[in-house]
Enzyme design. Structure first.
Site, PDB file in Angstrom:
ATOM      1  N   ASP A  65       0.798  -1.232   0.000  1.00 36.36           N
ATOM      2  CA  ASP A  65       0.000   0.000   0.000  1.00 36.36           C
ATOM      3  C   ASP A  65       0.830   1.282   0.000  1.00 36.36           C
ATOM      4  O   ASP A  65       0.321   2.353  -0.294  1.00 36.36           O
ATOM      5  CB  ASP A  65      -0.929   0.011   1.230  1.00 36.36           C
ATOM      6  CG  ASP A  65      -0.169  -0.187   2.543  1.00 36.36           C
ATOM      7  OD1 ASP A  65       1.064  -0.350   2.509  1.00 36.36           O
ATOM      8  OD2 ASP A  65      -0.801  -0.171   3.615  1.00 36.36           O
ATOM      9  N   HIS A  66       2.111   1.198   0.313  1.00 34.81           N
ATOM     10  CA  HIS A  66       2.921   2.421   0.434  1.00 34.81           C
ATOM     11  C   HIS A  66       3.660   2.775  -0.863  1.00 34.81           C
ATOM     12  O   HIS A  66       3.528   3.864  -1.382  1.00 34.81           O
ATOM     13  CB  HIS A  66       3.978   2.246   1.532  1.00 34.81           C
ATOM     14  CG  HIS A  66       3.481   2.448   2.925  1.00 34.81           C
ATOM     15  ND1 HIS A  66       2.536   1.647   3.495  1.00 34.81           N
ATOM     16  CD2 HIS A  66       3.820   3.358   3.871  1.00 34.81           C
ATOM     17  CE1 HIS A  66       2.312   2.070   4.744  1.00 34.81           C
ATOM     18  NE2 HIS A  66       3.074   3.104   4.987  1.00 34.81           N
ATOM     19  N   ASP A 120       4.308  -1.045  11.356  1.00 33.88           N
ATOM     20  CA  ASP A 120       3.879   0.299  10.999  1.00 33.88           C
ATOM     21  C   ASP A 120       3.330   0.946  12.262  1.00 33.88           C
ATOM     22  O   ASP A 120       2.609   0.306  13.036  1.00 33.88           O
ATOM     23  CB  ASP A 120       2.797   0.251   9.919  1.00 33.88           C
ATOM     24  CG  ASP A 120       2.569   1.635   9.345  1.00 33.88           C
ATOM     25  OD1 ASP A 120       3.068   1.912   8.243  1.00 33.88           O
ATOM     26  OD2 ASP A 120       1.906   2.447  10.023  1.00 33.88           O
ATOM     27  N   ARG A 380      -0.239  13.037  10.114  1.00 38.93           N
ATOM     28  CA  ARG A 380       1.095  13.618  10.314  1.00 38.93           C
ATOM     29  C   ARG A 380       1.317  14.787   9.359  1.00 38.93           C
ATOM     30  O   ARG A 380       0.965  14.683   8.183  1.00 38.93           O
ATOM     31  CB  ARG A 380       2.187  12.569  10.061  1.00 38.93           C
ATOM     32  CG  ARG A 380       2.261  11.581  11.182  1.00 38.93           C
ATOM     33  CD  ARG A 380       3.408  10.595  11.024  1.00 38.93           C
ATOM     34  NE  ARG A 380       3.385   9.738  12.196  1.00 38.93           N
ATOM     35  CZ  ARG A 380       3.711   8.463  12.210  1.00 38.93           C
ATOM     36  NH1 ARG A 380       4.114   7.875  11.101  1.00 38.93           N
ATOM     37  NH2 ARG A 380       3.655   7.775  13.329  1.00 38.93           N
ATOM     38  N   SER A 546       7.207   7.447  12.747  1.00 39.00           N
ATOM     39  CA  SER A 546       7.084   6.156  12.073  1.00 39.00           C
ATOM     40  C   SER A 546       7.869   5.033  12.762  1.00 39.00           C
ATOM     41  O   SER A 546       8.770   5.278  13.562  1.00 39.00           O
ATOM     42  CB  SER A 546       7.571   6.334  10.644  1.00 39.00           C
ATOM     43  OG  SER A 546       8.412   5.305  10.247  1.00 39.00           O
ATOM     44  N   ARG A 548       9.668   2.963  10.981  1.00 38.12           N
ATOM     45  CA  ARG A 548      10.671   2.507  10.006  1.00 38.12           C
ATOM     46  C   ARG A 548      11.995   2.203  10.688  1.00 38.12           C
ATOM     47  O   ARG A 548      12.649   3.081  11.247  1.00 38.12           O
ATOM     48  CB  ARG A 548      10.825   3.528   8.878  1.00 38.12           C
ATOM     49  CG  ARG A 548      11.348   4.871   9.295  1.00 38.12           C
ATOM     50  CD  ARG A 548      11.216   5.891   8.178  1.00 38.12           C
ATOM     51  NE  ARG A 548       9.814   6.251   7.987  1.00 38.12           N
ATOM     52  CZ  ARG A 548       9.384   7.409   7.484  1.00 38.12           C
ATOM     53  NH1 ARG A 548      10.242   8.300   7.086  1.00 38.12           N
ATOM     54  NH2 ARG A 548       8.103   7.672   7.358  1.00 38.12           N
TER      55      ARG A 548
END
Ligand code: MIC
Ligand code: SF4
Length: 658
Positions: A65-66, A120, A380, A546, A548
């Site tokens: 989806d990203h 996520d 965000r 995030s 990440r």
């Protein structure tokens, strides 16, 4: 100790080790995992390295989806890798276009009473149906898929008591914005927010999910709603009534803290650039000219949001100076607004329809113009995240977004509704949702799965190997940053950098790129020419945002071995440990000022001190000053650091050669 709360009961039922005492290390069993493509490729590379034959969870889902722009081979290569991994290891796959992971997970998989770990930070969205859903680094999620429990410090359980009724034009988004206004982006660190009280009954599941989603912006471990009759009706309409269990707080449940919000007193709110906690009433910023508006993201793109926004637009036109776009959160939501005829309202009003994906939220297309103002229904608005460094992004409910798109300037929807004769509608829950399951690929049976070959395109590079922690650190200060540094600052995303997520060698060239373009050369020089460790000095809430892990992995690759900060955000702190970077905290926060760029440092006996649980001394060789630091590490995290990171630690444990 918050006994009798929903959060306490779910954690108690999943406890593998530790005591349920605030601040103590606990380990919980993980029932479900989710990954998305931008963190997923790395998570699965790590999972593969663990040498496990099939996922050991009840359910694992891999979402794409990203990274959806596909401007060259990189993203589709990654998608193909993910599809083959899912087939090989018993994982559900949600194909590109099927929707944003959190939105889709709530619709199709989230189960009350269960635990979910996702790579996520907005994984807590599924808390909207009464599950404990936590965001973590990809490596922690890979470990959960391999059957490891998830370790965390038992959070404080904060009860958010909702009383009263939301007035018209005030929505779930305003509830979470109100909390952010009061508590700030670091107000939730080490806490679970559990919603209770009469006001809970006023909120549908998608509205609850908006709140649990954006609880991530408080820095919270997670947020949770009870599972009640509203949850049951929602799951029934999803064809999943069998997944429902009732989960309510006991009548005598006691929360560690209570925050009260009287819904009747709320008004439409908006977060101003560049932080989700810069919240003011919309009426205070009315009149700000708007260049673009977008409704979407995992926060506010459910059918409830889209139906109300679309109804507001019936017979209206988007202001000529505004570009307006909608990115439905899922194919299911898109199908529903198509069935209801609401899609046509968007089209006739002049909206752009974007794909069901993260898109503009992470700078993957639809960037604002230079210095432009963008009003978004997202979560965000960090500087530069939209893809335009000097854009000004405001965050608000879809209703505020639509009102501003019509007016061409930020406007309180109550005022616009009066002027334009728009009626408030309450959205009816469908009896049955279009499930939209065509775009899922279910796991293959075990025997068949074993024969699947993993596809690896040229965009996928193997993980670099990392050594163990040295006895002492001889280092140099290669960067000094202020408070609330986000992982978007550390490891930016966007259309150019996000496609490099599967290649640490390439992506590490962009660490701190927009904060200090000289950092890269400096770091490499310290690592390669001087043979020293890079040390970063940070302020409060270092690494917010995030999940990440690239924000830890890439700096580690550049030779960062320690970050000394006033305080850390939860997920980033864990990611630093997972990749062998020591997160140290100033004992006296004033000591932050005792370092300058280029100062040589020594951290003598670091290894021994960590083992013995002693405070660490950092010697600034440039000034001769000594600074005392502590660390907020559990015994497990200390052993992970000693091993040089979690992957080494797990491999050792599973007997896989390093
Ligand atoms: C985000 O909203 O910043 C992301 C992109 O979804 C991240 C994950 C990532 O960086 O891939 C998150 O929230 O964890
Ligand atoms: Fe995607 Fe944005 Fe949600 Fe992150 S916050 S998962 S980028 S929609």
């Amino acid at each position: 100790m918050a006994k009798g709360t929903v959060a306490y009961k779910i954690i108690r039922d999943h406890l593998v080790s530790g005591k349920l005492i605030t601040g103590e290390e606990i380990a919980i069993r993980i029932d479900q995992t989710l990954t998305q493509d931008a963190t997923g490729t790395m998570a699965y590379l790590q999972f593969e390295a663990m040498g496990v034959d099939r996922v050991k969870t009840e359910l694992s889902v891999s979402y794409i989806d990203h990274n959806m722009l596909q401007t060259d081979f990189k993203n589709p290569d990654d998608h193909k890798y993910l599809m083959s991994v899912a087939k090989r290891y018993g994982i559900w796959l949600s194909k590109p276009g099927n929707g944003i992971c959190h939105q889709v997970h709530v619709e199709r998989f989230a189960k009350p009473g269960r635990t979910l770990l996702g790579s996520d930070s907005h994984t807590p969205t599924s808390g909207g149906v009464g599950m404990i859903a936590i965001g973590a680094g990809g490596l922690d999620v890979a470990a959960a898929m391999a059957g490891e429990p998830f370790y965390l410090k038992m959070p404080k359980i904060v009860g958010v008591k909702l009383s009263g009724r939301l007035p018209e034009w005030v929505t779930a988004k305003d509830i979470i914005l109100e909390l952010l206004r009061r508590l700030t982006v670091k107000g939730g660190v080490g806490k679970i927010f559990e919603y209770f009280g009469e006001g809970v009954k006023e909120l549908s599941v998608p509205e609850r999910a908006t709140i649990t989603n954006m609880g991530a912006e408080l820095g919270a471990t997670t947020s949770v709603f009870p599972s009640d009759e509203i949850t049951r009706a929602y799951l029934k309409a999803q064809g999943r009534e069998g997944d429902w269990v009732e989960l309510l707080p006991d009548p005598d449940a006691e929360y560690d803290e209570v925050v009260e919000i009287n819904l009747s007193e709320l008004e439409p709110l908006i977060a101003c650039p560049h932080s989700p906690d810069r919240v003011v009433p919309v009426r205070e910023v009315e009149g700000v000219k708007v260049d673009q508006v977008v409704i979407g993201s995992c926060t506010n793109s459910s059918f409830v949001d889209l139906i109300r926004a679309g109804s507001m637009l019936r017979g209206k036109k988007v202001h000529p100076d505004v570009v307006f776009a909608v990115a439905p959160g899922s194919k299911q939501a898109l199908e529903l607004i198509t069935q209801e005829g609401v899609l046509l309202n968007f089209l006739k009003a002049g909206a752009r329809i974007l794909e069901s994906a993260c898109g503009p939220c992470i700078g993957m297309g639809y960037a604002p113009p230079s210095g432009g103002v963008s009003v978004r229904s997202f979560n965000r608005n960090f500087e530069g995240r939209s893809g335009t460094p000097d854009a000004k992004v405001y965050l608000a409910s879809p209703e505020v977004c639509v009102a501003s798109a019509i007016a061409g300037e930020i406007v309180d929807p109550r005022r616009l509704a009066e002027k334009e004769n728009i009626n408030w509608i309450s959205v009816k829950m469908p009896e049955r949702f279009p499930y939209g399951d065509e775009a899922f690929i279910p796991p293959l049976p075990e025997e068949e799965a074993k024969g699947v070959e993993i596809y690896r395109g040229p965009n996928i590079r193997a993980l670099p190997e990392f050594d163990e922690l040295p006895e002492d650190i001889q280092g140099e200060v290669s960067l000094i940053v202020g408070d609330n540094i986000t992982t978007d600052h550390i490891m930016p995303a966007g259309a150019k950098i996000l496609p490099l997520r599967s290649n640490i060698y390439a992506i590490s060239e962009y660490v701190y790129h927009y904060v200090d373009p000289e950092f890269l050369l400096r770091a490499k020089k310290i690592r390669d020419e001087k043979g020293k460790a890079n040390v970063i000095i940070g302020g409060e809430n270092y690494g917010q945002g995030s999940s990440r892990e690239h924000a830890a992995l890439a700096p580690r690759f550049l030779g960062v071995r320690a970050v000394i900060a006033k305080s850390f955000a939860r997920i980033h702190h864990a990611n630093l440990v997972n990749f062998g970077i020591v997160p140290l905290e100033f004992l006296d926060k004033e000591d932050y000022g005792k370092f300058s760029l280029g100062d040589e440092l020594e951290i003598p006996g670091l290894l021994e001190r960590l083992k013995e649980g002693k405070e660490v001394v950092v010697i600034n060789k440039a000034t001769g000053e000594e600074v005392l630091c502590r660390y907020n590490l559990t015994p497990k995290q200390v052993s992970v650091l000693l091993a040089g990171g979690l992957l080494n630690w797990i491999k050792k444990k599973q007997g896989v050669p390093l």
